[in-house]
Design an enzyme around this catalytic site. Sequence first.
Site, PDB file in Angstrom:
ATOM      1  N   HIS A  90       2.150  -1.113 -12.079  1.00  0.00           N
ATOM      2  CA  HIS A  90       2.436  -1.494 -10.963  1.00  0.00           C
ATOM      3  C   HIS A  90       3.365  -0.217 -10.260  1.00  0.00           C
ATOM      4  O   HIS A  90       4.073   0.507 -11.241  1.00  0.00           O
ATOM      5  CB  HIS A  90       3.717  -2.714 -11.173  1.00  0.00           C
ATOM      6  CG  HIS A  90       3.317  -3.882 -11.950  1.00  0.00           C
ATOM      7  ND1 HIS A  90       3.556  -4.200 -13.281  1.00  0.00           N
ATOM      8  CD2 HIS A  90       2.923  -5.272 -11.457  1.00  0.00           C
ATOM      9  CE1 HIS A  90       2.814  -5.375 -13.857  1.00  0.00           C
ATOM     10  NE2 HIS A  90       2.510  -6.048 -12.789  1.00  0.00           N
TER      11      HIS A  90
ATOM     12  N   ASP B 133      -2.663 -11.261  -9.225  1.00  0.00           N
ATOM     13  CA  ASP B 133      -1.117 -11.697 -10.113  1.00  0.00           C
ATOM     14  C   ASP B 133      -1.551 -12.823 -10.998  1.00  0.00           C
ATOM     15  O   ASP B 133      -1.955 -13.722 -11.455  1.00  0.00           O
ATOM     16  CB  ASP B 133      -0.093 -11.497  -9.202  1.00  0.00           C
ATOM     17  CG  ASP B 133       0.656 -10.196  -9.798  1.00  0.00           C
ATOM     18  OD1 ASP B 133       0.458 -10.383 -10.857  1.00  0.00           O
ATOM     19  OD2 ASP B 133       1.689  -9.956  -9.303  1.00  0.00           O
TER      20      ASP B 133
ATOM     21  N   GLU C 261       5.664  -2.029  -5.499  1.00  0.00           N
ATOM     22  CA  GLU C 261       5.590  -3.536  -4.886  1.00  0.00           C
ATOM     23  C   GLU C 261       7.077  -3.756  -4.071  1.00  0.00           C
ATOM     24  O   GLU C 261       6.777  -4.613  -3.358  1.00  0.00           O
ATOM     25  CB  GLU C 261       6.018  -4.002  -6.340  1.00  0.00           C
ATOM     26  CG  GLU C 261       5.649  -6.035  -6.408  1.00  0.00           C
ATOM     27  CD  GLU C 261       5.995  -6.510  -7.197  1.00  0.00           C
ATOM     28  OE1 GLU C 261       6.234  -5.695  -8.359  1.00  0.00           O
ATOM     29  OE2 GLU C 261       5.495  -7.623  -7.526  1.00  0.00           O
TER      30      GLU C 261
HETATM   31 FE   FE2 Z   1       1.853  -8.153 -11.841  1.00  0.00          FE
END
Ligand code: FE2
Length: 401
Positions: free
Chosen positions: A203, A305, A206
């Site tokens: 990640h 996701d 974000e």
């Molecule tokens: Fe994720």
Amino acid sequence: MIKLKADYVLTMNKTYDILKNAEVLFDKEIIDIGYNLPEKAIYLGKNSVLMPALINSHTHLEFGSNKTSLNYGDFITWLESVIDKREELFVSCKADCYKNAIKEMKKSGICAFGEISSSGTDLKYLKHSPLKVVYFNEIIGSNPAIVDAMYQDFLNRLNESIKLKSKNFKPAVSIHSPYSVHPVLMDKIIEIAKEKNLPIEAHFMESRAERRWLDKGEGEFKLFFEKHFKNAKPLIKPLEFLKKFKDTNTTFIHCVYANEKELQKINEIDGKIAHCPVSNRLLNVGKLDLEKVKNYTIDYSVATDGLSSNYSLNLFKEIRAALLMHTDLHPKYLAKDLLKAVTINAAKSLNLNNGSIEKGKDADLITFQLPDNVENIENLPIQIILHTNEVERLYINGEKI
Ligand code: FE2
Ligand code: BEZ
């Protein structure tokens, strides 16, 4: 050998060829594409589409039992609710929970998915998955006091997944994020990935909170770290983080707040990006700047996701959301890119030999019928995205699933 004939064949090859009334011949792999090929054809019907099966490059099935437990609307509030409910959600995700997740993906034409596994509890449910699994053993932990224990636990999980390696199950590694993993662990895991040629997911950028924390050591993450870890210093700069992934196949998830220099670095190291628009919307972090990404040669995939930040694992729904969210881009051309994002680009992220209909690729295919004829083939991608939720047939390695 099977030969399918469809009104529209989307190859997703380099030149984005769409063939009308064409045939595809395959066994485990694609043998040929064209017209008047040997074998008797199975005609898929009026307004039929034959295209590569979809690939969900980033999921967290461990969180599959979440429906209404987590807090949406703000990243840090959501993260706090995940920390709060994590154990509970993991324990309540048993065989049926994984079965349902796989069933939903299968129905919507997904042949493969990249699973982020933080605990290893998903392994026993996924090792016999009818869909291809790229299993990303995730490391998380920035607290120096627990680095050794986290690493040992990671190695145990990785080794268990390596034992299961097969054509349809591929071990991989994941570094949760630049803010949540100690740099010593990052280096160790990247070394393993290089040595064993494993794809990586991480990640990255974000939320605005992550941006502020990593740039200045300020903001909501400062409060978060003081509360949970009594440690209020970021351990790495974003650009230093990205540089570590040179000579690996890494996909950076989200990148909503990635700046120009960081996108440039991702491009330079041939990194990929996974865009999860519904998750971004629910956590209210904004969205990836696709226009900026397109200035580079970065391949982006679109992924759902987990159900920790989505209501569905259906990729047709996900790219429809993307089509409607990116109002700055022309829908006809965006639709084309979005179909690439869930096929060939996702295949590149996961090191899979599928995602396009080309000789020698795995015969991972889907078929469905549009409600009506599409006169101008330029409109086919957008019409597919608007009118498809489920598929009629899904073939994986040439076998109908
Ligand atoms: Fe994720
Ligand atoms: C950490 O170990 O630093 C961490 C773990 C979970 C969420 C955020 C940070």
